[in-house]
Design a protein around this motif. Structure first.
Motif, PDB file in Angstrom:
ATOM      1  N   GLN A  21      42.092  18.915  26.542  1.00  0.00           N
ATOM      2  CA  GLN A  21      41.192  19.028  25.468  1.00  0.00           C
ATOM      3  C   GLN A  21      41.313  20.390  25.018  1.00  0.00           C
ATOM      4  O   GLN A  21      41.302  20.639  23.732  1.00  0.00           O
ATOM      5  CB  GLN A  21      39.758  18.542  25.786  1.00  0.00           C
ATOM      6  N   GLN A  22      41.294  21.394  25.904  1.00  0.00           N
ATOM      7  CA  GLN A  22      41.169  22.864  25.402  1.00  0.00           C
ATOM      8  C   GLN A  22      42.487  23.203  24.500  1.00  0.00           C
ATOM      9  O   GLN A  22      42.450  24.059  23.595  1.00  0.00           O
ATOM     10  CB  GLN A  22      41.105  23.838  26.586  1.00  0.00           C
TER      11      GLN A  22
ATOM     12  N   ASP B  82      34.306  23.698  30.989  1.00  0.00           N
ATOM     13  CA  ASP B  82      34.420  22.395  31.828  1.00  0.00           C
ATOM     14  C   ASP B  82      35.161  21.295  31.216  1.00  0.00           C
ATOM     15  O   ASP B  82      35.262  20.243  31.649  1.00  0.00           O
ATOM     16  CB  ASP B  82      32.983  21.983  31.819  1.00  0.00           C
ATOM     17  N   ALA B  83      35.687  21.540  30.090  1.00  0.00           N
ATOM     18  CA  ALA B  83      36.592  20.496  29.087  1.00  0.00           C
ATOM     19  C   ALA B  83      37.816  20.622  29.935  1.00  0.00           C
ATOM     20  O   ALA B  83      38.376  21.411  30.440  1.00  0.00           O
ATOM     21  CB  ALA B  83      36.662  20.999  27.686  1.00  0.00           C
ATOM     22  N   PRO B  84      38.590  19.121  29.936  1.00  0.00           N
ATOM     23  CA  PRO B  84      39.884  19.055  30.528  1.00  0.00           C
ATOM     24  C   PRO B  84      40.882  20.099  29.563  1.00  0.00           C
ATOM     25  O   PRO B  84      40.713  20.525  28.674  1.00  0.00           O
ATOM     26  CB  PRO B  84      40.029  17.639  30.288  1.00  0.00           C
TER      27      PRO B  84
ATOM     28  N   GLU C 241      42.281  21.786  21.145  1.00  0.00           N
ATOM     29  CA  GLU C 241      41.564  22.670  20.319  1.00  0.00           C
ATOM     30  C   GLU C 241      42.258  24.015  19.786  1.00  0.00           C
ATOM     31  O   GLU C 241      41.869  24.544  18.725  1.00  0.00           O
ATOM     32  CB  GLU C 241      40.025  22.924  21.165  1.00  0.00           C
TER      33      GLU C 241
ATOM     34  N   ARG D  37      31.195  26.808  20.121  1.00  0.00           N
ATOM     35  CA  ARG D  37      29.988  26.430  21.227  1.00  0.00           C
ATOM     36  C   ARG D  37      28.898  27.398  21.086  1.00  0.00           C
ATOM     37  O   ARG D  37      28.884  28.541  20.556  1.00  0.00           O
ATOM     38  CB  ARG D  37      30.467  26.807  22.589  1.00  0.00           C
TER      39      ARG D  37
ATOM     40  N   LEU E 149      35.880  28.274  24.119  1.00  0.00           N
ATOM     41  CA  LEU E 149      36.057  27.061  24.580  1.00  0.00           C
ATOM     42  C   LEU E 149      35.085  26.700  25.599  1.00  0.00           C
ATOM     43  O   LEU E 149      34.673  27.448  26.438  1.00  0.00           O
ATOM     44  CB  LEU E 149      37.812  27.101  25.278  1.00  0.00           C
ATOM     45  N   ASP E 150      34.968  25.364  25.871  1.00  0.00           N
ATOM     46  CA  ASP E 150      34.277  24.915  26.648  1.00  0.00           C
ATOM     47  C   ASP E 150      35.076  24.924  28.292  1.00  0.00           C
ATOM     48  O   ASP E 150      35.858  24.408  28.411  1.00  0.00           O
ATOM     49  CB  ASP E 150      33.774  23.449  26.560  1.00  0.00           C
TER      50      ASP E 150
END
Length: 331
Positions: free
Chosen positions: A74-75, A69-71, A78, A215, A66-67
């Motif tokens: 949003q995580q 830095d993503a909110p 996903e 990613r 997972l990113d």
């Protein structure tokens, strides 16, 4: 959750007890509870996305795929989409050594509706537990287990699917009174990281309804089971390693574990994370006959080729791997 009724279309299931937990989900033993049909009382496994635990896990330590830095929302979305993809994929796959999905639905809860799906229940133990309890397996038992895994991987390759988390813990074996397990007793489970192979982009839309990209540069799954070229791309010789090599590497380690009793890259064998990482990308592990002298040179050769450092030096596909194992059989 014990006693909870989970409705799934025209069927319903009553939760009995938890039987396994993962990073984001809980698997429960349940029984078919609706009065219709001939399967009333059938035992099944139900995998439920654990939304409260997921929220805490992502807030404290999100996984590498997972990113960071993503909110948070949003995580969570996903992870939910990956879970839904897993359920959808398993409903389409048909192979005797791949766990069968039967139903799916949603369970209301304090953090929203948690998706779940129903699978066949496979009592018994995973291959890692079997080896920890009994030590290295004899050749017929190892051949039955690894052969079942390779049969499943050959099918997945034809379907254009990468499992991406092939390891001993994701290979269940039903208990049996026989001295040697049957290939029919083996199931490959946990398709939460599965994705479509790059050579079949159109098939991806059918198998995976939710597009969830990985990613770039990230490895997935468990480090001890990760192919070295995913950690050090130069090992692929400047080319992208074939998708099939991802799962074949895991199959090679399962074979090594079954026949030697050792997973050579487990974290506990190393003083530091850096030592473990270095062993993986340098291909440093004990030769199989050093751990089990009774192995023949031919049997050792199969394991060494399966775990060759460069993808080009390994078996091309699961069928070639399986043929080599059969040819190395004693007598």
């Amino acid at each position: 959750m014990a006693g909870t009724i989970l409705p799934a279309g025209e069927r319903a299931y009553r939760v009995v007890r938890p039987i396994a937990t993962g990073g984001f989900s809980v698997v429960y033993l349940a029984r078919r509870s609706d009065p219709f049909g001939r399967e009333a009382g059938r035992e099944v496994a139900v995998k439920v996305l654990d939304l409260p635990h997921l929220h805490e896990r992502l807030r404290d330590a999100p996984p590498a795929f997972l990113d960071p830095d993503a909110p948070l929302a949003q995580q969570m979305a996903e992870v939910r989409e990956r879970f839904v993809n897993e359920a959808h994929l398993l409903r389409q796959l048909r192979h005797p050594n791949i766990v069968a999905a039967l139903d799916e639905g949603e369970l209301p809860g304090p953090r929203g509706r948690a998706p779940f799906f129903v699978m066949e229940y496979v009592p018994g133990a995973d291959v890692g537990e079997i080896v920890r309890r009994s030590g290295a397996l004899d050749w017929p038992a190892a051949l039955a287990i690894v052969g079942a895994l390779l049969s499943a991987l050959a099918y997945l390759e034809r379907e254009g699917v990468m499992h991406r988390d092939v390891k001993a813990a994701n290979l269940l074996v039903r208990p049996s009174a026989r001295a040697v397990p049957s290939a029919a007793d083996v199931r490959l489970i946990d398709f939460g990281l599965a994705t479509a192979m790059t050579r079949v982009p159109r098939r991806a839309q059918v198998l995976f309804p939710r597009e969830v990209p990985t990613r770039p540069g990230m490895w997935w799954g468990t480090l001890a089971w990760c192919p070295p070229e995913r950690l050090a791309p130069f090992l692929a010789g400047g080319e992208e390693a074939p998708d099939v090599q991802v799962d074949l590497w895991g199959a090679g380690l399962v074979a090594y574990l079954c026949l030697t009793g050792v997973q050579p890259f487990e974290r506990g064998r190393f003083a530091t994370d850096a030592d473990q990482f270095a062993a993986l990308i340098e291909g440093r592990y004990p030769r199989p006959r050093a751990l089990r002298p009774s192995l023949t040179p031919a049997q050792e050769g199969v394991l060494l080729r399966a775990l060759a450092l460069r993808p080009a030096d390994r078996f091309r596909d699961a069928n070639e791997f399986w043929a080599a194992l059969r040819e190395a059989a004693p007598g």
